[in-house]
Scaffold this active site. Structure first.
Site, short mmCIF file in Angstrom:
data_model
loop_
_atom_site.label_atom_id
_atom_site.label_comp_id
_atom_site.label_asym_id
_atom_site.label_seq_id
_atom_site.Cartn_x
_atom_site.Cartn_y
_atom_site.Cartn_z
N ASP A 8 0.04 2.07 14.92
CA ASP A 8 1.34 1.71 14.81
C ASP A 8 1.19 0.15 15.19
O ASP A 8 2.40 -0.20 14.54
CB ASP A 8 1.91 2.22 16.55
CG ASP A 8 2.36 3.35 16.88
OD1 ASP A 8 1.87 4.39 15.44
OD2 ASP A 8 2.33 4.10 17.86
N LYS A 33 -15.54 -9.45 -19.89
CA LYS A 33 -16.41 -8.92 -21.64
C LYS A 33 -17.50 -9.57 -22.57
O LYS A 33 -18.87 -9.49 -22.20
CB LYS A 33 -15.22 -8.46 -22.79
CG LYS A 33 -15.39 -7.51 -23.59
CD LYS A 33 -13.77 -7.05 -23.81
CE LYS A 33 -12.93 -6.15 -22.13
NZ LYS A 33 -12.13 -5.66 -23.17
N MET A 55 -3.13 -8.92 -24.31
CA MET A 55 -2.85 -8.37 -25.30
C MET A 55 -3.96 -7.47 -25.48
O MET A 55 -4.61 -8.19 -24.33
CB MET A 55 -3.77 -9.89 -26.63
CG MET A 55 -3.05 -9.05 -27.58
SD MET A 55 -3.02 -10.25 -29.03
CE MET A 55 -5.03 -9.38 -28.86
N TYR A 111 -16.90 -1.13 17.55
CA TYR A 111 -16.83 0.23 17.16
C TYR A 111 -15.82 0.77 16.21
O TYR A 111 -14.56 0.38 16.26
CB TYR A 111 -17.77 1.33 18.14
CG TYR A 111 -16.07 1.85 18.94
CD1 TYR A 111 -14.64 2.55 18.58
CD2 TYR A 111 -16.17 1.18 19.92
CE1 TYR A 111 -13.89 2.60 19.81
CE2 TYR A 111 -14.86 0.89 21.17
CZ TYR A 111 -13.46 1.82 20.76
OH TYR A 111 -12.88 2.43 21.31
N GLY A 169 -0.60 -6.63 -19.24
CA GLY A 169 0.16 -6.65 -19.85
C GLY A 169 -0.16 -7.82 -20.89
O GLY A 169 -0.43 -8.72 -21.53
N ARG A 186 -10.96 -8.84 -28.94
CA ARG A 186 -10.44 -8.39 -27.74
C ARG A 186 -9.81 -9.38 -27.29
O ARG A 186 -10.66 -10.28 -26.68
CB ARG A 186 -11.59 -7.67 -27.03
CG ARG A 186 -11.64 -6.62 -27.62
CD ARG A 186 -12.39 -5.51 -27.17
NE ARG A 186 -12.41 -3.83 -27.94
CZ ARG A 186 -14.02 -3.83 -28.38
NH1 ARG A 186 -14.53 -4.60 -29.12
NH2 ARG A 186 -13.84 -2.45 -29.08
N ARG A 194 -22.39 0.73 -19.34
CA ARG A 194 -21.70 0.21 -18.21
C ARG A 194 -22.32 0.97 -17.02
O ARG A 194 -22.94 2.08 -17.13
CB ARG A 194 -20.33 0.50 -17.89
CG ARG A 194 -19.68 1.73 -18.60
CD ARG A 194 -18.20 1.41 -18.76
NE ARG A 194 -18.32 2.99 -19.34
CZ ARG A 194 -17.16 2.93 -19.72
NH1 ARG A 194 -15.88 2.48 -20.18
NH2 ARG A 194 -16.72 4.36 -20.71
N HIS A 207 2.70 12.86 11.23
CA HIS A 207 1.74 13.53 12.08
C HIS A 207 1.49 14.82 11.30
O HIS A 207 -0.09 15.28 11.51
CB HIS A 207 3.58 14.78 12.51
CG HIS A 207 2.32 15.47 13.47
ND1 HIS A 207 2.93 17.19 13.12
CD2 HIS A 207 2.12 15.94 14.90
CE1 HIS A 207 2.07 17.92 13.83
NE2 HIS A 207 1.85 16.52 14.70
N SER A 259 -8.73 -1.18 22.17
CA SER A 259 -8.35 -0.12 20.89
C SER A 259 -7.57 -0.79 20.12
O SER A 259 -6.58 -0.19 20.51
CB SER A 259 -8.96 1.18 21.29
OG SER A 259 -9.32 1.81 20.11
N CYS A 287 -9.04 2.74 16.69
CA CYS A 287 -9.10 4.55 16.18
C CYS A 287 -7.44 4.38 15.85
O CYS A 287 -7.06 5.83 15.56
CB CYS A 287 -8.60 5.06 17.74
SG CYS A 287 -6.95 4.15 18.87
#
Lengths: 876, 876
Positions: free
Chosen positions: A770, A24, A105, A852, A103, A94, A338, A456, A765, A832
């Site tokens: 899994d 900031k 301030m 790829y 958490g 701030r 911003r 699925h 691939s 994949c």
């Protein structure tokens, strides 16, 4: 050691000094530097925070002197002074860590108010009510945020006051009421702290700074740093900025503006302001704000200054800006700028315009669009206004984007029937299985109580580009009684719900939707994307329809064609089931012979759709029990239709049941028990390829992919079987063609033995769905239940099924890439798993050198952009 | 290039020339070298095999010359000659690869017989029937083995002949019958091969040698080499050895002998022989053989020579030998010597004796006992004779050694009731679950249709030292109707079966058992073991009873104390269930408060039993649904007893159900959702430790183990929770003690991020059961079904759940060891998976530098020996 500098005026810093000034502070300094009118102030450095702890958690005299010096500078600059009883200088305080952290301030506003300066504020703003309300709020904020007095102690007094006055809104309280509240608040402070509320603004300031520093080490912040490997000695900065007021009369005001239209990207100033008002009034919506253009008439010189400043800001930040400003007595101040949030459409238009305006390069434009945003352009979305008034009844996983509404039905047949009647239906299931496919096709959207991002339902829905909310553990689905229960209500078949697959939220009722539009800039931008990226983008597609969709979205090949989905079609499932129930190799072969022409036709049609593009076909993967019914009734009718004893069918189903199907008899393991299945599939793949080759697709080269390889011997055995079958086909047809045999890499053991596997595999691939399941030990169907706790406790930021876990699963992949290339230098590498369409994962794939990524059709544009971003980021 | 040598006489080779001569050839040479009378012969080298393929699969003239030269040498040596019509020299031809291989050519005996030499054999043996029977067999063997004519073509002729003579045994056929068969056999040969059966012995020999070489490349052998990474160019040798006959009259004979007693190890010659007989007569058991001592009287000089030779052999091979010999006309020949098979008891006694005789060192003695053999000493076994006459009805996994017989029952209650009636019962289940524990305790043995070597049944049974056959997919268990079906018969409740947990075989009926005995040599030997080994041996024990058992077997600590088994006891399960069904944190804590004193008592008693030995306690691991019933009836009665609605209980059970429980909400994941569970357990562990410390166990240092850690943040979070709880205990008790916090390493992701995890973990314990499941992607409950196919096809030699897969799962472990030590040099490393008691896996653990292995009590002696062997092998 000379005198250390611990305090920087905003004019002394810059955006490069983040580690010293915090995010900031560095930003406030930057705005000041480029000549914008920013309310002056200063930043106490992170180094001061470190020393604060070394000094025994107290500010030391030299630091206080330095603060005083900077205070005086601000006083001079503004011609106001701290403690001035007529026109007091007030401050905001701030925290400003380098990395923002829960958490820590937050903010204290109006610091400097006390029993006498409040009067000055009242007279200078001409608004006594405002002054005392500010004072009241300051006492509460200071007491709560800096001194740790519970907020409720003050809020209950406020409630009492409202009750006694018989009003319901804070704004209905008058000056006198607020004065009384100030007294009561001060009493609370005294009671709890054992001393009077500090009247000395300097004391208020020192206590607040100490509180910010102390908050660096509160337990929540420590745990957060622990979990996120943030060093504990970084420290936080503190920003002290002079307050300005937009409610000082007719020559004051406040507003927000975008330098371009955030909805469509048009290059025109877009914004609103209110005269004689505070920032919160604009947001609250009680008064109707003016369009920014009206400022030109009211305060032309301020308007010109403002327009000039927006141009400077855009040039400086090279992006559309979202600006907060306040006018105090005809003086314009910028409180914040911003990069503005924008719709996907606006993002594309702005990026293309900025390139064409010469402000940024094509490469820079790549980083201006969050790849996931592109989803908005491909799917309908709910109407924002209707959405605001809708009831959110549950939240699940945002499994497949889009918006859908309809009546709920609890099984595939009912959905199909509803669609037949012309109704819009949402399929609601405990979880879906391949048998639900037709219901999923008929449904507007899918909602499941179980299953993760790669369940699925989620995978199939994404493939179809259909809206899906999965793993919605807020609901209990009673399929038998056709009920869907949340904690507070029970919905019945036919009730309306709406689901948002982009947020995972489930709403009650039918909500209006808006269809997306693709602009000309979209294809221009995507052309640039394709120029830059190095990764090839393939798609996961099981049908000619999916393949066509993916090509439309820019897919360059199929990276995963699952053959099992073809097995579930009505016309085929009987033969599949006969094959499974067979007692003998002969019976099994007979059933497979029946399937052969169908599979051959599948592949033929996909090859035709894909043209010269590569196609990787994965051989049968799911466990056989997925193809058999599990309800008594269905078993009976199947037994009858197959002409076998019910007992025998039941025995077979029982013998196929598995405790952990995910780790069961599936993938290549099936082919080790029943090599004839893969033989049939290999035959279909090659026969179809010969057919299209004969028709002129000279360069066709099918890629045969064996799933679930964990051990080189599995691959050796299966490869010898299918090569043998293929050689038979070549002989029968008197024609040969090139083909590749490769493997999925989806088992951890395959990663650590990839050097062995690469000796036989011509491509890898990565099946990261899994691989994540096994590498993490998380069942994707079950993990939804506990992954929320992981997120809540900060243990995992994101589900590893959504965003590739680069640090763990990624390590396994890197190992496999390294070992694989060691044995076979030119091995072709791809992914994949679902992660192939997730931007940060795509970037990772680029980094580790894959050739790829392959993803569902609707993710193809996202993957293309992410791949281009990866190239650009690498150069930074 | 000079002339190559392709043929070696037995006197020219040695046991070091295995790669040139093959295993068999090298061994024949060795016996010849040490001066034993071995029927002379020669070996054609593996290099000749390679050249055979280069020459277009034919023997080349120089090689044939070399063979002829060696033939003549043998002829000279024996004073017989090839083709001699009066006293013909006959040969055996055998393949001899370096590594023996399925599919390779086997043996051809009596090569050299033809229409005229058969007459010589008849007259020299005085047994025409034998001569023609030999000829008949030779034709069949040569035709089948060397020329590929199906055996059935000959066997059907033999059957016809027996039918026509009205006899049932081959031995009932007379010379004339056999002569006719020889003619018929020769016709078959001519029919199939298009030429006469070769009468020229040299031609027979050349064809046989070519057949051996050709068999090197038969498909089965190629696949086998592919799967086992055996180079295809190794080639096989061929051994050609002169035949000797023990049936040439009263001064001839044949026999087998052990240099010491193979049953108990006594140092006395032990063996049998028959005068005027062939080797197969000894085996066939038609005549009763004489004890070897009787040879002294019949042929004293042969006996002396024999005894002398056995001494030489023992000295040379430094081990008890199993010897085959033949006496031909008073001349002694050794046909084979090998280290004799022996019982475990004999193995121990022989090893100790050999050390005391000064023949081998203590270290060498370590390698003389197969660690798994020790199991025989700890469990009862079936009586060998009764076993031979029993019906083998199914085969499953040898899950927990021992032998048991009893009536079959299909649930725990029925087993308990049967035991109450004084019956012996076998618990037969689809698979067991923790609810079956009491039934398992009451049963003689356990048989399950599902589940692997590390399934619940297997693990618990091994822990109890109880016989178990698991994953017996040959049977279908119908628990509801209390039936157990095999392919051919159906057994009902109360029927008798016997199960052998050491072989996995299930027998019909009740078979007599023999109890094992431990000799004094056992403890002497195990003392040597302990002197040599470096790995510490701990045990997996959940109760004081198990702990005591393990200490008796030499355990040095507890490496895995599972806390969940304690939860299943009748007195506790209600509180556990209440905890699980709780709606609120308060209710859950209340239930946990009830469990606290019980857990504290558990730990207190285990500490007391273990004394100063280390104890590692694993916090709760299984998914919560394992603690809830799943049958409607049980759910109803539970709901009633808990005073809650059935619907609510059902909903809770439904919400806990998982698709893949193995990868579900369990282990540390439970504690992330419900940290209070681990807090209670940590409290119990520490409170109990303080209690025993107060009683004088000054050095107690509990080791708290967190299961299923996959991500450092899981450990950080949980550690902070339990450390906080422990500090509370310290404060309440005014007493502190040392403790360790560590993790299981059982998730692949934990292995690749072990450097991060080691920053927080003071020890790692490899949970190789789960690591194998996830690393291989094999569900241990389901893999039994397909792992048999893997073994049949040579893809995996052993189940990775039985024998650690060093090449894959082992790599993950090595990675974890390396990364773990990198962050924490002194990290303590162990293994507590079932592999901790499997010899080759223990050796691997030694190699990768673990500090200890932990295994079930009955595996402790085995692990001790394996650990000592690892040290010895390292020195070789």
């Amino acid at each position: 050691m000379g005198k250390e500098k611990y305090v920087y005026g905003f004019h002394q810093g810059s955006r490069d000094m983040k580690s010293l000034l915090g995010g900031k502070g560095a930003n406030l300094a930057e705005m000041t530097n480029i000549g914008l009118p920013v309310p002056p102030g200063f930043t106490i450095t992170t180094e001061a925070c470190t020393r604060f702890y070394n000094e025994g958690k107290t500010l030391w005299p030299e630091l206080i002197d330095e603060i005083r010096t900077h205070l005086m500078e601000v006083e001079e600059k503004l011609g106001k002074s701290f403690s001035d009883e007529e026109n007091p200088l007030l401050f905001s305080v701030r925290s400003g860590a380098v990395i923002s952290m829960p958490g820590m301030m937050d903010t204290i506003l109006n610091l400097g108010l006390n029993d006498s300066t409040v009067k000055g504020l009242a007279s200078s703003t001409g608004n006594e009510r405002f002054a005392y309300d500010s004072y009241r709020r300051f006492i509460q904020m200071f007491s709560d945020v800096a001194m740790g007095i519970p907020k409720v102690r003050f809020e209950s007094l406020l409630e009492d006051m409202k009750d006694s006055k018989g009003v319901t809104n804070d704004t209905d309280l008058e000056s006198e009421d607020l004065k009384k509240l100030v007294d009561l608040y001060k009493e609370v402070y005294k009671e709890d702290m054992g001393e009077e509320f500090p009247q000395d603004p300097m004391k208020q300031l020192i206590l607040s700074i100490e509180a910010v520093f102390a908050s660096w080490n509160n337990p929540r912040a420590i745990v957060y740093r622990d979990l996120n490997d943030i060093p504990h000695d970084l420290g936080t900065a503190v920003n002290i900025q002079s307050m300005v007021f937009g409610n000082m009369g007719k020559r004051s005001g406040t507003g927000v503006a975008f330098t371009r239209n955030p909805a469509d990207g048009e290059n025109k100033l877009f914004g609103e302001f209110l005269i004689d008002a505070q920032g919160e009034d604009v947001v609250a919506g009680i008064r109707t704000p003016n369009h920014i253009n009206e400022l030109k008439e009211i305060m032309p010189e301020v308007y010109d200054e403002f327009v000039e400043a927006t141009k400077i800001l855009e040039k400086h930040y090279k992006d559309m800006q979202d600006i907060e400003f306040t006018i105090e007595n005809g003086n314009l101040f910028f409180l914040q700028t911003r990069n503005g949030k924008r719709t996907a459409q606006a993002a594309i238009n702005i990026a293309v315009d900025l390139v064409e305006e010469g402000l940024i390069s094509k490469e820079e434009s790549m980083l201006r669009i969050e790849p996931n945003q592109l989803d908005q352009l491909l799917h309908p979305n709910f109407d924002e206004k209707e959405l605001k008034n809708s009831n959110n009844i549950a939240k699940g996983l945002a499994a497949s984007p889009g918006a859908a509404s309809g009546k709920i039905y609890f099984n595939a047949e009912d959905v199909k029937a509803a669609k037949g009647r012309g109704e819009k239906a949402i399929l609601v299931r405990q979880e879906t299985s391949p048998e639900d496919i037709e219901g999923m096709i008929s449904a507007e959207g899918i909602l499941t109580a179980r299953g993760g991002m790669t369940s699925h339902a989620a995978v199939v829905a994404r493939g179809m580009g259909k809206c899906c909310v999965a793993g919605c553990s807020d609901i209990i689905v009673d399929e038998e009684n056709k009920l869907m229960k949340t904690k507070i209500l029970t919905l019945r078949e036919g009730d309306y719900i709406s689901i948002d697959g982009g947020t995972g939220i489930v709403y009650l009722g039918d909500i209006k939707k808006v269809e997306p539009e693709l602009t000309g800039n979209f294809s221009k931008f995507m052309d640039w994307v394709d120029e830059i990226r190095k990764l090839r983008i393939r798609t996961n597609a099981d049908s000619p329809r999916d393949a066509a969709q993916a090509i439309k979205f820019g897919a360059e090949g199929i990276g995963l064609c699952r053959t099992e989905h073809m097995f579930f079609e009505d016309t085929r499932i009987p033969a599949v089931r006969r094959m499974i129930v067979s007692d003998s190799l002969e019976d099994r072969k007979e059933a497979l012979d029946e399937l052969l022409p169908m599979q051959r036709k599948d592949f033929y049609e996909i090859y035709k759709e894909m043209g010269e593009r590569p196609v990787t076909i994965r051989l049968l993967d799911p466990p056989l029990h997925e193809f058999l019914p599990n309800k008594d009734e269905e078993i009976k009718s199947l037994a009858v239709s197959m002409g076998i004893e019910i007992e025998k069918l039941k025995d077979r189903i029982l013998s196929l049941a598995e405790v952990n199907p995910m780790l069961g008899h599936r993938g290549c393991r099936l082919a080790i028990t029943y090599p004839e299945i893969y033989r049939m599939q290999a035959r279909a793949i090659i026969e179809a390829a010969i057919d299209v080759k004969v028709e002129g697709f000279e360069s066709i080269q099918p890629e045969i992919m064996i799933p679930l390889i964990g051990h080189i011997n599995e691959l050796k055995y299966i490869k010898s079987e299918i090569v043998d079958e293929i050689n038979q086909v070549f002989e029968e047809r008197g024609q040969r063609l090139d083909y590749l045999v490769g493997t999925m890499i989806e088992i951890p053991r395959a990663c650590v033995t990839a050097d062995e596997i690469a000796k036989e595999a011509e491509f890898f691939s990565f099946g990261t769905n899994d691989l994540t399941q096994m590498g993490f030990g998380f069942s994707r169907d079950d993990s939804g239940k506990y992954l929320n706790d992981y997120k809540d406790r900060g243990i995992l930021e994101k589900s590893p099924f959504e965003v590739l876990d680069q640090n763990g699963i990624g390590k396994l992949m890197e190992l496999a890439v390294e070992l694989g290339r060691k044995s076979r230098q030119d091995i072709h590498l791809g992914i994949c798993g679902e992660h192939g369409g997730e931007p940060s994962s795509v970037e990772f794939c680029h980094k580790i050198g894959l050739d790829y990524v392959s993803c569902s059709p609707f993710r193809v544009p996202i993957a293309r952009l992410a791949a281009a971003q990866a190239v650009v980021k690498e150069k930074i």
